[in-house]
Enzyme design. Structure first.
Site, mmCIF file in Angstrom:
data_model
loop_
_atom_site.group_PDB
_atom_site.id
_atom_site.type_symbol
_atom_site.label_atom_id
_atom_site.label_comp_id
_atom_site.label_asym_id
_atom_site.label_seq_id
_atom_site.Cartn_x
_atom_site.Cartn_y
_atom_site.Cartn_z
ATOM 1 N N GLU A 137 -23.896 -14.672 -3.741
ATOM 2 C CA GLU A 137 -22.734 -15.487 -4.146
ATOM 3 C C GLU A 137 -22.747 -16.847 -3.449
ATOM 4 O O GLU A 137 -21.717 -17.355 -3.010
ATOM 5 C CB GLU A 137 -21.425 -14.750 -3.831
ATOM 6 C CG GLU A 137 -21.358 -13.355 -4.429
ATOM 7 C CD GLU A 137 -20.023 -12.641 -4.228
ATOM 8 O OE1 GLU A 137 -19.038 -13.296 -3.846
ATOM 9 O OE2 GLU A 137 -19.980 -11.420 -4.457
ATOM 10 N N GLU A 187 -17.725 -5.151 -0.053
ATOM 11 C CA GLU A 187 -16.823 -5.531 1.046
ATOM 12 C C GLU A 187 -16.106 -4.356 1.704
ATOM 13 O O GLU A 187 -14.902 -4.406 1.968
ATOM 14 C CB GLU A 187 -15.788 -6.552 0.539
ATOM 15 C CG GLU A 187 -16.426 -7.781 -0.097
ATOM 16 C CD GLU A 187 -15.416 -8.830 -0.564
ATOM 17 O OE1 GLU A 187 -14.207 -8.541 -0.545
ATOM 18 O OE2 GLU A 187 -15.846 -9.920 -0.947
HETATM 19 C C1 XIL Z 1 -13.777 -14.231 -6.969
HETATM 20 C C2 XIL Z 1 -13.806 -15.008 -8.287
HETATM 21 O O1 XIL Z 1 -14.711 -16.057 -8.174
HETATM 22 C C3 XIL Z 1 -12.431 -15.524 -8.637
HETATM 23 O O2 XIL Z 1 -12.422 -16.085 -9.931
HETATM 24 C C4 XIL Z 1 -11.407 -14.395 -8.565
HETATM 25 O O3 XIL Z 1 -10.117 -14.924 -8.781
HETATM 26 C C5 XIL Z 1 -11.452 -13.702 -7.213
HETATM 27 O O4 XIL Z 1 -12.789 -13.241 -6.981
HETATM 28 N N1 XIL Z 1 -16.371 -12.067 -3.164
HETATM 29 C C6 XIL Z 1 -16.681 -11.389 -4.314
HETATM 30 C C7 XIL Z 1 -16.346 -11.995 -5.626
HETATM 31 O O5 XIL Z 1 -17.310 -10.330 -4.257
HETATM 32 O O6 XIL Z 1 -16.055 -11.033 -6.611
HETATM 33 C C8 XIL Z 1 -15.205 -12.980 -5.508
HETATM 34 O O7 XIL Z 1 -15.024 -13.614 -6.775
HETATM 35 C C9 XIL Z 1 -15.490 -13.979 -4.418
HETATM 36 C C10 XIL Z 1 -15.627 -13.294 -3.090
#
Ligand code: XIL
Length: 398
Positions: free
Chosen positions: A297, A182
């Site tokens: 994701e 990101e």
């Molecule tokens: C999220 C997790 O799912 C949560 O449990 C945590 O509190 C915050 O992070 N993008 C990403 C992930 O790259 O690491 C994130 O995961 C969701 C968005």
């Protein structure tokens, strides 16, 4: 480019049959009995083995998997825990939802806490699964000590030491690392698109190259990945961000920085616009650089979709069908991971934000299994999408 090392069924069977995994597993507190269970899987979740996502994905030359919470694995030999069972059966690749982030790994500036990650590697080895590393460099989930400890003087060494210690520890055992997560944020107004993150402020824009070059030194086998979100749609905002991500990747590539893949997070909305031509041409542009693409994701947010669970399920499944139908035909798309496996454990039901909470108070149903581990319509949409890709088997290097 390297061809992803798909596990053959024989390799999988061999891994599952291993009865002793040596000291590493013992340290991780993992018993070798898991391969023999479970016996009383509920009838409703009989989508195992040849009927599983991973088996159908493998037939199309794809890895299928999910984000996991290693603490939730029940590793006692007699266990019939549905979470553990479903992850073992459905996934050929796992990623830690939080366990490999700085905030989990770095209790203090001088110490590391690897026990949950070791547990994850032990579980994956037992089940013949590959692992994605997530992540080495991100502006979020930094430990509390970071802000008061990191300075312009020590930030370079903090970053590189972290990468050497973490990627080095698991070197040779990681399918792909999200090296930088990101890093692009167009509203920050920079011409290079970079987010005004702690890393940018402390090191400067070269932090991205430093992270990739260090990761390559620490683990020469892992596919080094740039991972980002909100680059899926053809809205003006997401098109602009996708353009900046492409520029960043082209810059890295042109400078000979080792980068092998792009992760498209794919946190999608049930009733938002659909992905289309912009994402398709992005994936093709990335392919011309020789890079693979992973859907890293995937989940479908229904916070703004009124209706019953059935209405949610059908809208969610529609998005899975359309999205995978668009992306899987692209030969460089090699892995599909959902952000969790069941609605019992999804960040969309954990965080109480405007963009997660439904006005009717109902739980979200964003994943291929519901909270009772019954496959949802999304499961079948995913499996059908894998089946549709079978004739395109991705066996050749891109
Ligand atoms: C999220 C997790 O799912 C949560 O449990 C945590 O509190 C915050 O992070 N993008 C990403 C992930 O790259 O690491 C994130 O995961 C969701 C968005």
């Amino acid at each position: 480019m390297r061809v992803p090392s798909q596990l053959t069924r024989r390799e999988f069977a061999r891994a599952a049959a291993m009865s002793s995994l040596g000291a590493g597993l013992a340290i991780a507190g993992i018993s070798s009995g898991w391969a023999r269970k479970p016996k009383n899987t509920p009838e409703k979740s009989r989508v195992d083995g040849p009927l599983s996502l991973k088996t159908h994905a493998a037939a199309a030359g794809l890895l299928a998997g999910c984000a996991v919470v290693p603490e939730l694995f029940d590793l006692t030999p007699a266990s019939n825990d549905p979470y553990t069972h479903t992850v073992a059966q459905q996934a050929s690749i796992l990623v830690a939802e939080n366990a490999m982030k700085w905030s989990s790994l770095r209790p203090s500036p001088t110490t590391y806490e690897f026990s949950n990650v070791d547990r994850l590697f032990g579980f994956a080895q037992l089940n013949g699964q590959q692992i994605r590393g997530h992540n080495l460099c991100w502006h979020e989930q930094l430990p509390a000590w970071f802000a008061s400890t990191a300075t312009k003087e020590n930030a370079h060494s903090l970053l590189t030491q972290h990468i050497f210690n973490v990627a080095g520890r698991y070197a040779g055992r990681v399918h792909s690392w999200d090296v930088v997560n990101e890093a692009i944020h167009v509203p920050d107004g920079r011409s290079d698109g970079l987010r005004k993150s702690p890393w940018l402020g402390l090191i400067g824009p070269e932090y991205v190259e430093i992270a990739f070059a260090t990761a390559a030194q620490a683990d020469s086998k892992a596919r080094l990945t740039y991972n980002d979100y909100d680059i899926e749609l053809d809205t003006p905002e997401q098109s602009a961000k996708r353009g900046q991500v492409l520029m960043l990747i082209r810059r890295l590539h042109a400078r000979g920085i080792p980068i092998h893949a792009v992760g498209i997070q794919s946190h999608l909305q049930a009733n938002g616009p659909r992905a289309g031509a912009g994402l398709q041409s992005f994936i093709r542009d990335v392919a011309t650089l020789g890079l693979e693409v992973y859907i890293t994701e995937l989940d479908i947010n229904t916070h703004a979709l009124p209706g019953s669970p059935e209405v949610q399920d059908s809208a969610v499944a529609d998005v899975y069908r359309q999205y995978l139908g668009l992306l899987l035909p692209e030969p460089n798309v090699r892995a599909v991971l959902t952000w969790g496996i069941s609605d019992a454990h999804t960040w969309l039901n954990q965080s109480k934000q405007l963009w997660t909470v439904r006005p009717d108070g109902a739980r979200q149903r964003p994943l291929p299994f519901d909270e009772n581990y019954t496959p949802t319509a999304a499961f079948f949409a995913m499996r059908d999408a894998f089946d549709a890709g079978r004739h395109l088997v991705k066996s050749s290097a891109i």
